[in-house]
Motif scaffolding. Structure first.
Motif, PDB file in Angstrom:
ATOM      1  N   GLY A 209      12.065  -7.407  -8.654  1.00  0.00           N
ATOM      2  CA  GLY A 209      11.056  -8.488  -9.028  1.00  0.00           C
ATOM      3  C   GLY A 209      11.951  -9.903  -9.507  1.00  0.00           C
ATOM      4  O   GLY A 209      12.406 -10.844  -9.041  1.00  0.00           O
ATOM      5  N   ALA A 210      12.625  -8.687  -9.816  1.00  0.00           N
ATOM      6  CA  ALA A 210      13.645  -9.960 -10.806  1.00  0.00           C
ATOM      7  C   ALA A 210      14.512 -11.216  -9.812  1.00  0.00           C
ATOM      8  O   ALA A 210      14.860 -12.150  -9.827  1.00  0.00           O
ATOM      9  N   GLY A 211      15.029 -10.438  -8.519  1.00  0.00           N
ATOM     10  CA  GLY A 211      15.953 -11.206  -7.725  1.00  0.00           C
ATOM     11  C   GLY A 211      15.353 -11.963  -6.859  1.00  0.00           C
ATOM     12  O   GLY A 211      15.605 -13.199  -6.348  1.00  0.00           O
ATOM     13  N   LEU A 212      13.802 -10.974  -6.291  1.00  0.00           N
ATOM     14  CA  LEU A 212      13.416 -12.497  -5.899  1.00  0.00           C
ATOM     15  C   LEU A 212      12.926 -13.819  -6.476  1.00  0.00           C
ATOM     16  O   LEU A 212      13.030 -14.565  -6.219  1.00  0.00           O
ATOM     17  N   THR A 213      13.086 -13.305  -7.872  1.00  0.00           N
ATOM     18  CA  THR A 213      12.087 -14.292  -9.195  1.00  0.00           C
ATOM     19  C   THR A 213      13.368 -15.564  -8.752  1.00  0.00           C
ATOM     20  O   THR A 213      13.341 -16.992  -8.395  1.00  0.00           O
ATOM     21  N   VAL A 214      15.251 -15.279  -8.778  1.00  0.00           N
ATOM     22  CA  VAL A 214      15.718 -16.238  -8.355  1.00  0.00           C
ATOM     23  C   VAL A 214      15.556 -16.122  -7.720  1.00  0.00           C
ATOM     24  O   VAL A 214      15.932 -17.444  -7.227  1.00  0.00           O
ATOM     25  N   VAL A 215      15.603 -15.887  -6.708  1.00  0.00           N
ATOM     26  CA  VAL A 215      16.352 -16.459  -5.417  1.00  0.00           C
ATOM     27  C   VAL A 215      15.012 -17.766  -4.318  1.00  0.00           C
ATOM     28  O   VAL A 215      14.925 -18.420  -4.364  1.00  0.00           O
ATOM     29  N   VAL A 251       3.583 -10.151  -3.694  1.00  0.00           N
ATOM     30  CA  VAL A 251       3.592  -8.393  -3.048  1.00  0.00           C
ATOM     31  C   VAL A 251       4.088  -7.134  -4.116  1.00  0.00           C
ATOM     32  O   VAL A 251       3.575  -6.137  -3.587  1.00  0.00           O
ATOM     33  N   ALA A 252       5.563  -7.742  -3.685  1.00  0.00           N
ATOM     34  CA  ALA A 252       6.266  -6.497  -5.416  1.00  0.00           C
ATOM     35  C   ALA A 252       5.614  -6.286  -6.659  1.00  0.00           C
ATOM     36  O   ALA A 252       5.905  -4.837  -6.664  1.00  0.00           O
ATOM     37  N   GLU A 253       5.062  -7.305  -6.825  1.00  0.00           N
ATOM     38  CA  GLU A 253       4.958  -7.120  -7.812  1.00  0.00           C
ATOM     39  C   GLU A 253       2.916  -6.026  -7.753  1.00  0.00           C
ATOM     40  O   GLU A 253       2.773  -5.755  -8.976  1.00  0.00           O
ATOM     41  N   ARG A 254       2.047  -6.404  -7.084  1.00  0.00           N
ATOM     42  CA  ARG A 254       1.258  -5.961  -7.095  1.00  0.00           C
ATOM     43  C   ARG A 254       1.417  -4.233  -6.586  1.00  0.00           C
ATOM     44  O   ARG A 254       0.544  -3.253  -7.172  1.00  0.00           O
ATOM     45  N   ARG A 255       2.030  -4.110  -6.062  1.00  0.00           N
ATOM     46  CA  ARG A 255       2.813  -2.660  -5.276  1.00  0.00           C
ATOM     47  C   ARG A 255       3.587  -2.147  -6.379  1.00  0.00           C
ATOM     48  O   ARG A 255       4.045  -0.687  -6.414  1.00  0.00           O
ATOM     49  N   SER A 256       4.829  -2.609  -7.656  1.00  0.00           N
ATOM     50  CA  SER A 256       5.583  -2.325  -8.408  1.00  0.00           C
ATOM     51  C   SER A 256       4.522  -1.409  -9.360  1.00  0.00           C
ATOM     52  O   SER A 256       3.662  -1.588  -9.771  1.00  0.00           O
ATOM     53  N   ARG A 257       5.117   0.366  -9.500  1.00  0.00           N
ATOM     54  CA  ARG A 257       4.675   0.676 -10.879  1.00  0.00           C
ATOM     55  C   ARG A 257       5.262   0.567 -12.217  1.00  0.00           C
ATOM     56  O   ARG A 257       3.925   0.737 -12.654  1.00  0.00           O
ATOM     57  N   HIS A 258       6.524  -0.335 -12.218  1.00  0.00           N
ATOM     58  CA  HIS A 258       6.470  -0.851 -13.469  1.00  0.00           C
ATOM     59  C   HIS A 258       7.195  -2.505 -13.444  1.00  0.00           C
ATOM     60  O   HIS A 258       8.145  -2.434 -13.308  1.00  0.00           O
ATOM     61  N   PRO A 259       5.971  -3.056 -13.240  1.00  0.00           N
ATOM     62  CA  PRO A 259       6.169  -4.843 -12.429  1.00  0.00           C
ATOM     63  C   PRO A 259       6.860  -5.273 -13.216  1.00  0.00           C
ATOM     64  O   PRO A 259       6.826  -5.074 -14.377  1.00  0.00           O
ATOM     65  N   LEU A 260       7.721  -6.179 -13.439  1.00  0.00           N
ATOM     66  CA  LEU A 260       8.312  -7.651 -14.247  1.00  0.00           C
ATOM     67  C   LEU A 260       7.370  -8.321 -15.005  1.00  0.00           C
ATOM     68  O   LEU A 260       7.415  -8.436 -16.051  1.00  0.00           O
ATOM     69  N   VAL A 261       5.962  -8.527 -13.842  1.00  0.00           N
ATOM     70  CA  VAL A 261       5.494  -9.026 -14.363  1.00  0.00           C
ATOM     71  C   VAL A 261       4.231  -8.350 -13.956  1.00  0.00           C
ATOM     72  O   VAL A 261       3.926  -8.017 -12.772  1.00  0.00           O
ATOM     73  N   ARG A 262       3.061  -8.830 -14.520  1.00  0.00           N
ATOM     74  CA  ARG A 262       1.831  -7.797 -14.985  1.00  0.00           C
ATOM     75  C   ARG A 262       0.740  -8.655 -14.675  1.00  0.00           C
ATOM     76  O   ARG A 262       0.153  -9.773 -15.201  1.00  0.00           O
TER      77      ARG A 262
END
Length: 491
Positions: A209-215, A251-262
């Motif tokens: 999630g952090a990487g996709l935010t930067v990109v 998509v990544a944040e919805r699927r992540s068990r420990h998302p950067l942003v809830r």
């Protein structure tokens, strides 16, 4: 829950010193986002920079801050807010010193990116520390103080920058950060207790999630800034990368068990509305502070110091009225202050339209005063509302989200608007081109501010900035929104 052995009071020495440390530290980062604006013309002349390079002097800093501030908030929750705050201050100190000795536009832009990384580590920590180490009954007042003085830092930046440019060198706008950062580090080490989310260490970190935010932010900013001087194919391709990364982040944040942003935080109507308002309003504010000081120097012939003094009305208004605005919001709710404030700012921006050749202080003062009053009315209630809409344990994340939204709004607006109104290359040295671009920008900023007021009016109906009860159940990915007629007014 936050791990603090004893909560602080604003009336005790450690409480006052802690509030001073986090307010001054956050103010330095915010100050640096505005102090550079007034020196841009001098920097451009001395380093032979184009308008696009000057945009990147601003946007390089804002890009790193906007794309990494969520990471900074999450790291503070996980590793300790005081610890990450101190690392950010040290990083910011070193990067500021390097900015002061830059010899080319490329070097300055690179060092500004490094500065933004340090700011991303320390900025969410200031609010998160207040929310987690102060007693519940002291938090609203402490946040009001933080918001007011932080707003003053943003407004006073052009004045300080103008004085330093006219009486020394633009390099001092970065060099001045070194002793200020040292003072913050000393105060934090002396007075501020450590706090963290005690359950964060049991969770993984969302590097994807952090990487996709930067990109996403980096690609979009490049596409907007380079749109006037780069081939259409390249711009469209980079914009497509930004869109793909943005969708991938959701998509990544919805699927992540420990998302950067809830993402469940955005199920709260108040949280979503406050952040939507933040995006458009801070986008407009970023452009106003960016282009007004350039216009007054280029088209009206003002000195850097005189142009910088245009921040004085906002400084005085924020100093005198922020606490009162916070108290008003506590009494009647944030809806009216956060709806009326942007509308008053919009009126002020429209009153600035005559600022061109031959403009005097009497030309710009009415607009500056109206703009300042609107800003003072909205800043404190906005900050309190965002934090009140999230559980205490997510103080770092909530602060990070709002900071990211504010910086992203400013970043994207500064990147997009010059090309949108026809400014590019050396146009910032041409009074006629600058005036036309300035007036087009002001009209667009007024529209953005009006949109912010409308969003607040409809989105914050019934909202109250009462601090969130730490016993509130944790928001999870599957949590449904509360009933629209819940007693706290949130849905």
């Amino acid at each position: 829950m936050a791990d603090v052995t004893e909560l602080l009071s604003r009336s005790e020495t450690r409480g006052r010193l802690t509030l001073t440390a986090v307010t001054l530290g956050s103010g330095i980062a915010i100050l640096d986002g505005s102090i550079v604006n007034v020196a841009l013309r001098t920097i451009g002349t001395e380093l032979d920079a184009s308008l696009e390079q000057l945009q990147w002097v601003i946007n390089g800093y804002m890009l790193a801050l906007a794309s990494l501030v969520l990471v900074g908030g999450a790291l503070g929750d996980r590793l300790g807010r005081r610890r990450v705050y101190l690392v950010g201050m040290g990083w910011f100190l070193v990067a500021s010193a390097l900015c002061a000795v830059a010899q080319t536009p490329a070097q300055l832009i690179a060092m500004r990116v490094l500065q933004g990384v340090g700011a991303a580590l320390l900025t969410p920590g200031g609010l998160a520390i207040i929310q987690s180490v102060f007693r519940r009954e002291d938090r609203a007042a402490a946040i009001g103080t933080w918001a007011g003085l932080s707003g003053i830092a943003a407004a006073i930046g052009p004045f300080i920058g103008g004085w330093l440019v006219d009486n020394g060198s633009w390099r001092w706008i970065f060099g001045i950060n070194v002793p200020l950062c040292l003072a913050v580090i000393a105060l934090t080490l002396w007075a501020t207790p450590e706090s963290r989310d005690t359950e964060a260490t049991e969770r993984g970190f969302d590097w994807l999630g952090a990487g996709l935010t930067v990109v996403a932010l980096g690609a979009l900013t490049y596409a907007l800034t380079a749109s006037s001087g780069t081939s259409r194919v390249v711009v469209v391709g980079v914009a497509a990368v930004a869109l793909a990364a943005g969708l991938g982040f959701v998509v990544a944040e919805r699927r992540s068990r420990h998302p950067l942003v809830r993402l469940s935080l955005f199920a709260d109507r108040v949280f979503s509305a406050a952040n939507a308002m933040t995006f458009v309003v801070y986008g407009a504010l970023g452009v106003v502070f960016f282009i007004l000081v350039l216009q007054l120097q280029v088209s009206a012939g003002w000195s850097a110091l005189s142009a910088g003094l245009t921040g004085l009305p906002a400084t005085v208004a924020l100093m005198l009225l922020s606490s009162r605005a916070s108290q008003l919001s506590e009494r009647i709710g944030p809806r009216i202050p956060m709806a009326v404030g942007p509308l008053i700012c919009a009126a002020g921006v429209l009153l600035l339209l005559p600022a061109g050749e031959g403009a005097t202080w009497w030309t710009v003062l009415p607009g500056l005063v109206a703009f300042a009053l609107g800003l003072a009315l909205l800043v404190s209630p906005l900050t309190s509302t965002v934090l009140a809409a999230a559980p205490d344990r997510y103080a770092g994340v909530a602060s990070g989200v709002n900071n990211a939204v504010a910086r992203a709004g400013s970043l994207l607006a500064v990147a997009a608007l010059p090309a949108l109104v026809g400014l590019s290359g050396d146009d910032y040295q041409d009074p006629a081109a600058m005036t036309a671009g300035f007036r087009g920008s002001m009209i667009i900023c007024a529209i953005l501010l009006i949109v912010g007021g409308v969003v607040s009016w409809f989105g914050l109906a019934g909202a109250s900035p009462t601090p969130q009860d730490s016993s509130r159940p944790e928001l999870t990915q599957s949590s449904p929104p509360a009933s629209p007629d819940a007693s706290d007014g949130r849905s």
